[in-house]
Design a protein around this motif. Structure first.
Motif, PDB file in Angstrom:
ATOM      1  N   SER A 121      -4.405  13.266  -6.874  1.00 33.23           N
ATOM      2  CA  SER A 121      -3.938  12.149  -6.040  1.00 33.23           C
ATOM      3  C   SER A 121      -5.084  11.486  -5.283  1.00 33.23           C
ATOM      4  O   SER A 121      -5.132  10.256  -5.177  1.00 33.23           O
ATOM      5  CB  SER A 121      -2.884  12.631  -5.030  1.00 33.23           C
ATOM      6  N   TYR A 158       0.905   3.963  -2.941  1.00 34.50           N
ATOM      7  CA  TYR A 158       0.553   5.369  -2.696  1.00 34.50           C
ATOM      8  C   TYR A 158       1.612   6.305  -3.274  1.00 34.50           C
ATOM      9  O   TYR A 158       1.293   7.313  -3.919  1.00 34.50           O
ATOM     10  CB  TYR A 158       0.407   5.626  -1.194  1.00 34.50           C
ATOM     11  N   LEU A 189       1.388   6.345  -7.084  1.00 32.24           N
ATOM     12  CA  LEU A 189       0.207   7.081  -7.541  1.00 32.24           C
ATOM     13  C   LEU A 189       0.382   8.583  -7.364  1.00 32.24           C
ATOM     14  O   LEU A 189      -0.052   9.366  -8.219  1.00 32.24           O
ATOM     15  CB  LEU A 189      -1.036   6.601  -6.782  1.00 32.24           C
ATOM     16  N   VAL A 190       1.027   8.994  -6.277  1.00 40.36           N
ATOM     17  CA  VAL A 190       1.294  10.422  -6.069  1.00 40.36           C
ATOM     18  C   VAL A 190       2.275  10.940  -7.121  1.00 40.36           C
ATOM     19  O   VAL A 190       2.116  12.060  -7.635  1.00 40.36           O
ATOM     20  CB  VAL A 190       1.840  10.670  -4.646  1.00 40.36           C
ATOM     21  N   PHE A 198      -7.307   2.890  -5.584  1.00 46.11           N
ATOM     22  CA  PHE A 198      -6.485   1.793  -5.066  1.00 46.11           C
ATOM     23  C   PHE A 198      -7.182   1.102  -3.901  1.00 46.11           C
ATOM     24  O   PHE A 198      -7.187  -0.136  -3.807  1.00 46.11           O
ATOM     25  CB  PHE A 198      -5.111   2.314  -4.625  1.00 46.11           C
ATOM     26  N   GLU A 199      -7.787   1.882  -3.015  1.00 42.60           N
ATOM     27  CA  GLU A 199      -8.503   1.302  -1.875  1.00 42.60           C
ATOM     28  C   GLU A 199      -9.727   0.511  -2.345  1.00 42.60           C
ATOM     29  O   GLU A 199     -10.029  -0.561  -1.807  1.00 42.60           O
ATOM     30  CB  GLU A 199      -8.935   2.406  -0.906  1.00 42.60           C
ATOM     31  N   LEU A 215      -5.838   7.461  -5.127  1.00 44.01           N
ATOM     32  CA  LEU A 215      -5.693   6.687  -3.887  1.00 44.01           C
ATOM     33  C   LEU A 215      -6.998   5.977  -3.535  1.00 44.01           C
ATOM     34  O   LEU A 215      -6.983   4.829  -3.065  1.00 44.01           O
ATOM     35  CB  LEU A 215      -5.265   7.609  -2.741  1.00 44.01           C
ATOM     36  N   ARG A 271       0.822  -1.217   0.000  1.00 39.97           N
ATOM     37  CA  ARG A 271       0.000   0.000   0.000  1.00 39.97           C
ATOM     38  C   ARG A 271       0.859   1.271   0.000  1.00 39.97           C
ATOM     39  O   ARG A 271       0.620   2.193  -0.786  1.00 39.97           O
ATOM     40  CB  ARG A 271      -0.934  -0.002   1.204  1.00 39.97           C
ATOM     41  N   LYS A 272       1.868   1.340   0.866  1.00 41.06           N
ATOM     42  CA  LYS A 272       2.698   2.539   0.949  1.00 41.06           C
ATOM     43  C   LYS A 272       3.431   2.813  -0.354  1.00 41.06           C
ATOM     44  O   LYS A 272       3.503   3.969  -0.817  1.00 41.06           O
ATOM     45  CB  LYS A 272       3.697   2.409   2.103  1.00 41.06           C
TER      46      LYS A 272
END
Length: 247
Positions: free
Chosen positions: A222, A200, A203-204, A229-230, A226, A196-197
């Motif tokens: 962003s 993230y 994606l940023v 993704f969730e 995000l 996940r990190k």
């Protein structure tokens, strides 16, 4: 002798697959070219529709080069072509892999075609009617704050617009991709949560690459990435639980 026959069978299967792939690619290319031609005929109507939108109605579309107009026509026709060709390309891809699927897999994968197309359209609508006006409004306010005179070229306007619409629309396919990879066992929700990190951060970085160099624009892009993704993790978890329950 048996080895030679086996090798001949393998070569025959390979040639058959390549022939089928060539057939599917030709169909997609023909649809792309025909829809591109159609795009040229409807580009004027589409551009006038865009010009009448609140985000563009007060902006003068200046041209600073002789080729600016035809460039925008080409880009607009290309969008029309992609929208028309996408479901055809998805269907032809499904037809190509269909012989190697079980009956259950055929039914399970066919649904990806309309869902993928719907998500792409949703991405186009969201990025154009929500993200793009917000970003344009923010940038305009910044220019007004410093007392700048806004003289936009049509190329600058559409470069910003397409630079937001295309990447966001493609990113809207993320849940479908994750669902498919979960179905075939390549990823699972535990793995997605583990990365996940990293996801993230990626994606940023993508958001920063497709937006003007300002903090607010990056945040505006962003956040939906995000969230996607969730949503993908939730979809993957649902599919994975179903697989475990059915196994």
């Amino acid at each position: 002798m048996e080895q030679a026959n086996h090798q001949n069978d393998q070569e025959h299967v390979l040639v058959s697959h390549l022939t089928e792939l060539r057939k599917r690619m030709i169909i997609v290319i023909v649809f792309f070219i025909l829809s591109l031609i159609l795009g040229f005929f409807v580009s004027s109507t589409i551009l006038n529709f865009i010009k009448d939108q609140p985000s563009a109605v007060d902006i003068e579309w200046n041209v600073f080069g002789f080729g600016d107009g035809i460039t925008i026509y080409l880009k607009c026709a290309l969008i029309v072509s992609v929208l028309i060709t996408l479901p055809v390309a998805l269907y032809q891809t499904w037809k190509f892999v269909k012989p190697g699927l079980t009956e259950q897999e055929k039914k399970g994968t066919f649904i990806f075609i309309p869902i993928s197309f719907f998500l792409f359209i949703l991405g186009v609508v969201f990025s154009y009617f929500v993200l793009f006006p917000m970003m344009l409004q923010f940038l305009t306010k910044i220019n007004q704050t410093i007392g700048a005179t806004e003289t936009y070229g049509i190329n600058q306007y559409f470069k910003l617009m397409f630079g937001i619409i295309f990447p966001i629309s493609i990113m809207f396919e993320l849940p479908v991709i994750v669902i498919f990879l979960t179905k075939v066992g390549i990823v699972n929700p535990k793995f997605l949560r583990k990365i996940r990190k990293v996801a993230y951060m990626v994606l940023v970085v993508i958001a920063a690459a497709i937006t003007p160099p300002d903090f607010v624009s990056e945040i505006l892009v962003s956040i939906p990435l995000l969230l996607l993704f969730e949503i993908s993790i939730i979809c993957s978890s649902s599919i994975y639980k179903k697989k475990v329950r059915d196994s």
